[in-house]
Design an enzyme around this catalytic site. Structure first.
Site, PDB file in Angstrom:
ATOM      1  N   LEU A 199       0.811  -1.225   0.000  1.00  0.00           N
ATOM      2  CA  LEU A 199       0.000   0.000   0.000  1.00  0.00           C
ATOM      3  C   LEU A 199       0.839   1.267   0.000  1.00  0.00           C
ATOM      4  O   LEU A 199       0.293   2.362   0.111  1.00  0.00           O
ATOM      5  CB  LEU A 199      -0.925  -0.001   1.232  1.00  0.00           C
ATOM      6  CG  LEU A 199      -2.002  -1.093   1.256  1.00  0.00           C
ATOM      7  CD1 LEU A 199      -2.758  -1.043   2.568  1.00  0.00           C
ATOM      8  CD2 LEU A 199      -2.956  -0.940   0.088  1.00  0.00           C
ATOM      9  N   ARG A 200       2.162   1.131  -0.125  1.00  0.00           N
ATOM     10  CA  ARG A 200       2.988   2.337  -0.129  1.00  0.00           C
ATOM     11  C   ARG A 200       2.644   3.237  -1.305  1.00  0.00           C
ATOM     12  O   ARG A 200       2.673   4.461  -1.191  1.00  0.00           O
ATOM     13  CB  ARG A 200       4.466   1.961  -0.173  1.00  0.00           C
ATOM     14  CG  ARG A 200       5.015   1.477   1.157  1.00  0.00           C
ATOM     15  CD  ARG A 200       6.541   1.601   1.200  1.00  0.00           C
ATOM     16  NE  ARG A 200       7.044   1.032   2.440  1.00  0.00           N
ATOM     17  CZ  ARG A 200       7.556  -0.180   2.545  1.00  0.00           C
ATOM     18  NH1 ARG A 200       7.615  -0.963   1.482  1.00  0.00           N
ATOM     19  NH2 ARG A 200       8.003  -0.636   3.706  1.00  0.00           N
ATOM     20  N   GLY A 201       2.329   2.649  -2.443  1.00  0.00           N
ATOM     21  CA  GLY A 201       1.980   3.449  -3.609  1.00  0.00           C
ATOM     22  C   GLY A 201       0.758   4.315  -3.366  1.00  0.00           C
ATOM     23  O   GLY A 201       0.731   5.499  -3.731  1.00  0.00           O
TER      24      GLY A 201
END
Length: 423
Positions: free
Chosen positions: A361-363
């Site tokens: 979920l970093r993006g």
């Protein structure tokens, strides 16, 4: 880019050293006391492993955060004046993508840094180092070697935390955000810090000398040619970037301190690929290409010649533009918390990430933060789809799974998916 950056103004910040801590080592005295001992004990960020037996090892911490004397302050100013001049950020021609990524990370350090990849001689290192003049001031505990935040426990060293718990008054000062260069040939001790075991054995005292990670806390850590960095240093950066803390273990003694920094790396893709684990730690990815327009190339050469001939006069000629940009960054940092984004836009960002098969979920998180920072830079308090379109290629292109048979640029893949979802 000039239209994007607005027209507000402020006084330029004087160049000075970016760190304010005392150069004196931290001394921890050791003493033994007859009696019992119990496993691992923690004292102000130092844990000592003690084997069960007849004696117990105690650690007493002396004054770590010392005041800066007027003589030290004067020496600091003289050192600042002797530093070589930095090329003005506003004078850099072109490379708008790289400059925008750097500015957004200064506005919101939680974006997570920038990876800049491009051809040789395209101004990557010059652009990053020119950012020094634009860095804002932050509050730090005076004399603290870790640039501790007096208002945020997560960014405090252990000694400062103990002072807060005791109710002691913390001496606070303002200093510019620190930029630290990490040399490729640096040793692990220079990066992480060293514990003087010999002094403990011979003199009964223990000294910890902070390394580059301590100096970079709440600042910027810049690694030029990051794809050539030794694997053992990459492991150190991965550990610190993941936890926000640096831990040094030597002979059963453990010392920890905060190490939260904006990681900026640059390199040439022809010289080698970056490890996927480290690449994922960069919030944004900027691609830099060689300028092809002949007139623009001539302008770049002429500007560089002017700077080399008379750096002071050249910097003075860009003072007004530097003032405007510096004021805009300060205003954007202050208004960042009030920037809002519609729920529908958040859903669409996550849909783009999901359809591109972006791992984790970093993006999603970085795209949200970067879009808000861009809106703040433009002086707005609401994110638009245009803001997202501007930053989403930089936030996702390095997170896509590589297909060896795919010839299209990953940034174009992100843009195509963006317009497919947002239309």
């Amino acid at each position: 880019m000039a239209a994007l950056l607005g027209t507000s103004s402020s006084a330029v910040l004087a160049s000075r050293p970016l760190s304010s801590h005392s150069s004196k080592p931290q001394i921890h005295s050791l003493s033994t006391n007859p009696g019992q001992s119990y496993g691992r004990k923690y004292y102000g960020g130092i844990s000592v492993v003690v084997k069960k037996g007849r004696s117990r090892l105690r650690v007493a911490i002396s004054n770590v955060a010392t005041e800066i004397t007027p003589a030290q302050e004067q020496a600091r100013k003289l050192a600042s004046e002797s530093q070589r001049p930095v090329y003005p950020f506003s004078a850099i021609v072109g490379q708008d993508e790289m400059k925008l990524c750097l500015l957004l990370n200064v506005i919101d350090p939680k974006i997570g840094g920038v990876m800049i990849m491009g051809d040789r001689g395209t101004g990557k290192s010059t652009t990053v180092r020119s950012l020094v003049d634009l860095l804002p001031e932050i509050k730090v505990v005076s004399g603290d070697p870790f640039n501790s935040d007096p208002e945020d426990p997560e960014s405090m060293g252990m000694e400062v935390r103990e002072k807060v718990v005791r109710g002691d008054q913390l001496p606070v000062m303002m200093t510019k955000i620190n930029m630290v260069d990490l040399p490729l040939g640096a040793t692990e001790d220079r990066v992480c810090g060293t514990i003087d075991i010999e002094k403990a054995l011979t003199e009964g005292v223990k000294a910890f000398e902070p390394g580059l990670l301590a100096k970079a806390n709440r600042g910027i850590l810049y690694v030029d040619e990051v794809n050539l960095l030794d694997d053992h240093l990459v492991d150190v950066l991965l550990d610190s970037a993941a936890s926000g803390w640096n831990t040094v273990e030597r002979e059963g003694i453990s010392i920890s301190h905060p190490a939260r920094f904006i990681l900026i790396g640059s390199g040439n893709p022809e010289e080698g690929e970056l490890r996927p684990q480290l690449l994922d730690r960069f919030g944004m990815h900027a691609q830099v290409g060689t300028v092809r327009d002949a007139e623009l190339r001539v302008k770049i050469v002429e500007e560089r010649a002017r700077f080399d001939q008379n750096p002071k006069y050249f910097r003075d000629s860009y003072k007004a533009e530097q003032d405007k940009l510096q004021e805009q960054i300060s205003s954007a940092r202050n208004s960042l918390s009030s920037v809002q984004m519609d729920h529908d836009l958040r859903v669409k960002i996550s849909k783009v990430c999901a359809e591109l098969n972006v791992d984790g979920l970093r993006g999603d998180i970085v795209t949200n933060r970067a879009a808000k920072a861009l809106a703040a830079l433009k002086g707005r308090n609401e994110v638009t789809s245009e803001d997202i379109a501007t930053v989403i290629p930089n936030c996702l292109r390095h997170r896509l799974r590589k297909d060896p048979l795919e010839s299209i640029d990953s940034g174009l893949l992100v843009i195509e998916k963006f317009y497919e979802v947002f239309s």
